[in-house]
Design an enzyme around this catalytic site. Sequence first.
Site, PDB file in Angstrom:
ATOM      1  N   ARG A   1      11.525  -2.016  11.664  1.00  0.00           N
ATOM      2  CA  ARG A   1      10.482  -1.486  12.558  1.00  0.00           C
ATOM      3  C   ARG A   1      10.168  -2.504  13.645  1.00  0.00           C
ATOM      4  O   ARG A   1      10.012  -3.691  13.353  1.00  0.00           O
ATOM      5  CB  ARG A   1       9.206  -1.236  11.731  1.00  0.00           C
TER       6      ARG A   1
ATOM      7  N   ARG B   1      -9.573   0.832   9.234  1.00  0.00           N
ATOM      8  CA  ARG B   1      -9.185  -0.523   9.606  1.00  0.00           C
ATOM      9  C   ARG B   1     -10.281  -1.234  10.397  1.00  0.00           C
ATOM     10  O   ARG B   1     -10.111  -2.414  10.733  1.00  0.00           O
ATOM     11  CB  ARG B   1      -7.924  -0.481  10.460  1.00  0.00           C
TER      12      ARG B   1
ATOM     13  N   ARG C   1      11.624  -6.043   5.372  1.00  0.00           N
ATOM     14  CA  ARG C   1      11.376  -4.610   5.176  1.00  0.00           C
ATOM     15  C   ARG C   1      12.245  -3.774   6.115  1.00  0.00           C
ATOM     16  O   ARG C   1      12.392  -4.101   7.277  1.00  0.00           O
ATOM     17  CB  ARG C   1       9.887  -4.340   5.457  1.00  0.00           C
TER      18      ARG C   1
ATOM     19  N   LYS D   1       0.831  -1.222   0.000  1.00  0.00           N
ATOM     20  CA  LYS D   1       0.000   0.000   0.000  1.00  0.00           C
ATOM     21  C   LYS D   1       0.858   1.262   0.000  1.00  0.00           C
ATOM     22  O   LYS D   1       0.530   2.219  -0.684  1.00  0.00           O
ATOM     23  CB  LYS D   1      -0.925   0.039   1.234  1.00  0.00           C
TER      24      LYS D   1
ATOM     25  N   ARG E   1      -0.452  -8.741  13.842  1.00  0.00           N
ATOM     26  CA  ARG E   1      -1.029  -7.736  12.940  1.00  0.00           C
ATOM     27  C   ARG E   1      -1.836  -8.406  11.835  1.00  0.00           C
ATOM     28  O   ARG E   1      -2.895  -7.894  11.445  1.00  0.00           O
ATOM     29  CB  ARG E   1       0.089  -6.867  12.335  1.00  0.00           C
TER      30      ARG E   1
END
Length: 219
Positions: A157, A88, A127, A13, A168
């Site tokens: 992260r 969300r 990532r 996204k 998540r």
Amino acid sequence: MRLILMGPPGAGKGTQGDRIAAAAGIPRLSTGDMLRAARRADTRLGREAQRYMDAGELVPDDVILGIVGEALDRPEASGGFLFDGFPRTVAQAEGLRDLLSEKGLSLDAVVSLDVPDEELVARISGRRVCETGHVTHTREVGESKVCPQCGGTLVHRSDDLPDTVSRRLGVYREQTEPVLEYYAAGDIGLTVVDGLGHRDEVARRLDAAIAKTRAEAVG
Ligand code: AMP
């Protein structure tokens, strides 16, 4: 253009949303980026959001709708926007409907990037992000800690670590997938785009899907 780009964490996204927003001359409104900026600035909002983010849980709806309401009131958003990572929950989607209807606005398209869980986990575990928000992948930079876009420091992260990622993804299935059903059942409808493959290929699919949705809305 007023657009929502949906999809689980790691679906692309941010990458695709940045590109689409830049091409359309509209801001990409990422609630995740807004919360991370608040954390860096150590504001009350940032401190409140931190414990939810670290646990991979959702920040409460009223907090999110507050920051979204402020973002929509900024002049940059007057010509349109692209939401990334919002809404969300169904309550957030309903809150957005109310915020937009107060302004006499409606959405042009809701597009969801579809990617299987195994691929999401592979993407998120590699990532890397820098303090200014650039995103890259160990497939591109290896173990380098230098952001290829700005020279800043790359980090993994904390909510991209394996335990939080699986939480998540679970939260996405439980709380965010019902939002897809909410839009699919509504007037605008939901356009699902295959998010697997090279980013240029995904970009072509997305652009075609958005153009088609907008043409149908006009026609
Ligand atoms: P993201 O960068 O979009 O994956 O968001 C990172 C984290 O910020 C999420 O795991 C949540 O803890 C929080 N967050 C971002 N957007 C929202 C939202 N719309 N509703 C609730 N929590 C959010």
